[in-house]
Motif scaffolding. Structure first.
Motif, PDB file in Angstrom:
ATOM      1  N   UNK A  37      32.774  31.215  52.792  1.00 38.29           N
ATOM      2  CA  UNK A  37      33.776  31.209  51.731  1.00 38.29           C
ATOM      3  C   UNK A  37      33.156  30.830  50.394  1.00 38.29           C
ATOM      4  N   UNK A  38      32.260  29.855  50.373  1.00 37.77           N
ATOM      5  CA  UNK A  38      31.634  29.434  49.126  1.00 37.77           C
ATOM      6  C   UNK A  38      30.751  30.533  48.550  1.00 37.77           C
ATOM      7  N   UNK A  39      30.057  31.251  49.399  1.00 41.74           N
ATOM      8  CA  UNK A  39      29.273  32.386  48.917  1.00 41.74           C
ATOM      9  C   UNK A  39      30.192  33.469  48.360  1.00 41.74           C
ATOM     10  N   UNK A  40      31.315  33.691  49.047  1.00 40.56           N
ATOM     11  CA  UNK A  40      32.254  34.733  48.627  1.00 40.56           C
ATOM     12  C   UNK A  40      32.850  34.433  47.256  1.00 40.56           C
ATOM     13  N   UNK A  41      33.229  33.180  47.001  1.00 41.07           N
ATOM     14  CA  UNK A  41      33.842  32.887  45.706  1.00 41.07           C
ATOM     15  C   UNK A  41      32.819  32.983  44.582  1.00 41.07           C
ATOM     16  N   UNK A  42      31.539  32.855  44.912  1.00 42.41           N
ATOM     17  CA  UNK A  42      30.498  33.126  43.922  1.00 42.41           C
ATOM     18  C   UNK A  42      30.427  34.606  43.592  1.00 42.41           C
ATOM     19  N   UNK A  43      30.450  35.458  44.612  1.00 39.42           N
ATOM     20  CA  UNK A  43      30.478  36.908  44.407  1.00 39.42           C
ATOM     21  C   UNK A  43      31.717  37.306  43.603  1.00 39.42           C
ATOM     22  N   UNK A  44      32.858  36.747  43.970  1.00 39.71           N
ATOM     23  CA  UNK A  44      34.111  37.062  43.290  1.00 39.71           C
ATOM     24  C   UNK A  44      34.040  36.693  41.805  1.00 39.71           C
ATOM     25  N   UNK A  45      33.546  35.500  41.523  1.00 41.71           N
ATOM     26  CA  UNK A  45      33.472  35.039  40.138  1.00 41.71           C
ATOM     27  C   UNK A  45      32.561  35.946  39.314  1.00 41.71           C
ATOM     28  N   UNK A  46      31.398  36.236  39.834  1.00 41.13           N
ATOM     29  CA  UNK A  46      30.444  37.048  39.069  1.00 41.13           C
ATOM     30  C   UNK A  46      30.977  38.455  38.821  1.00 41.13           C
ATOM     31  N   UNK A  47      31.671  39.013  39.791  1.00 39.28           N
ATOM     32  CA  UNK A  47      32.272  40.336  39.612  1.00 39.28           C
ATOM     33  C   UNK A  47      33.292  40.316  38.482  1.00 39.28           C
ATOM     34  N   UNK A  48      34.205  39.341  38.534  1.00 41.01           N
ATOM     35  CA  UNK A  48      35.291  39.324  37.552  1.00 41.01           C
ATOM     36  C   UNK A  48      34.759  39.013  36.160  1.00 41.01           C
ATOM     37  N   UNK A  49      33.779  38.161  36.075  1.00 41.72           N
ATOM     38  CA  UNK A  49      33.214  37.807  34.769  1.00 41.72           C
ATOM     39  C   UNK A  49      32.471  38.995  34.147  1.00 41.72           C
ATOM     40  N   UNK A  50      31.964  39.889  34.977  1.00 39.66           N
ATOM     41  CA  UNK A  50      31.115  40.986  34.478  1.00 39.66           C
ATOM     42  C   UNK A  50      31.894  42.221  34.067  1.00 39.66           C
ATOM     43  N   UNK A  51      33.100  42.425  34.598  1.00 40.97           N
ATOM     44  CA  UNK A  51      33.780  43.702  34.309  1.00 40.97           C
ATOM     45  C   UNK A  51      34.544  43.664  32.980  1.00 40.97           C
TER      46      UNK A  51
END
Length: 273
Positions: free
Chosen positions: A259-273
């Protein structure tokens, strides 16, 4: 030099996390988990309970991690609400949020127009009480509210038309809406001013819309950008609608990472688009 493409989400907009996503991690280590979220880049969170702590102690842990909690999901049922509103103030929330107030026997299935009309009245009452307490109530959807009922309306249509805009705001869970075949952008246009917050989540594509939360029927959650939901037009429409509060949420189980790895992926995706 080529112009940089416009981002769908302004760099100045803080990104939050609905803490349900890391509920198991919070139960093991509240302070450590919150600090890890801040290190990823999250500036705010939305509570889903307080991981076994009192609201005041949870606020201490938030402060230690450098996080704010503008919104609190709470079990706003038929009982007395004052103590829940006190907890919301204790963690620094402005919004208090809940989901369906349908009879438990229905669990979102088999609800009628009358059931949703009664729910709208309950939401209005919660909203009135929240206003008196200096808070704003917001309703959070799943997928079943979008199922068409007798007469062609959906339960969500009824909630939007029969609730008082001064008392009841809406937090649109975009993932559940899209999974039910509904366009968030269309909702923003047709209902100006009703939406204050978004849940941003992704699902693996399904062959047809889904209106059930049953374990064997609900869509599989996944990291942002790895499912089928295109958030660029959704976020663009949300910005035009004046929506400023965004909370990432990912539905378990987590398949390919923690879950902690996933929320990192989620954050980076949303911040980049």
């Amino acid at each position: 030099m080529a112009a940089r493409p416009m981002r769908s989400l302004s760099a100045s907009v803080p990104i939050g996390l609905q803490l349900y996503t890391v509920g198991d991690e919070l139960q093991k280590d509240v302070t450590g988990t919150l600090k890890k979220l801040r290190a990823i880049g999250y500036a705010r969170v939305e509570s889903a309970g307080f991981a076994g702590l009192g609201a005041r102690e949870f606020r201490v842990r938030l402060d230690q991690a450098g996080l704010t909690c503008p919104s609190a999901h709470m079990p706003l049922g038929d009982g007395e609400l004052g103590h829940l509103f006190d907890d919301a103030h204790a963690v620094g929330a402005h919004y208090v949020v809940s989901s369906a107030q349908l009879p438990k026997r229905l669990d979102g299935q088999g609800a009628t127009v009358e059931d949703y009309a009664m729910m709208a009245e309950r939401l209005n009452e919660i909203g009135r009480q929240a206003k008196k307490a200096g808070l704003q109530y917001a309703y959070h959807n799943h997928n079943f509210e979008f199922k068409k009922l007798q007469g062609g309306q959906s339960g969500y249509d009824i909630l939007l038309t029969k609730t008082n805009p001064e008392a009841v705001a809406f937090e649109l869970d975009c993932g559940w809406a899209v999974s039910a075949g509904v366009s968030p952008a269309d909702l923003f246009v047709r209902n100006p001013g009703r939406f204050r917050m978004l849940h941003v989540k992704d699902f693996v594509a399904t062959p047809e819309p889904i209106f059930s939360l049953a374990k064997d029927q609900r869509p599989q959650g996944t990291e942002l950008g790895r499912g089928h939901i295109d958030y660029k037009p959704i976020l663009a429409a949300a910005a035009k609608a004046g929506i400023k509060d965004y909370y990432i949420e990912q539905e378990p189980p987590f398949i390919s990472m923690t879950a902690m790895e996933a929320v990192g992926v989620d954050y980076r995706y949303l911040r980049a688009i």
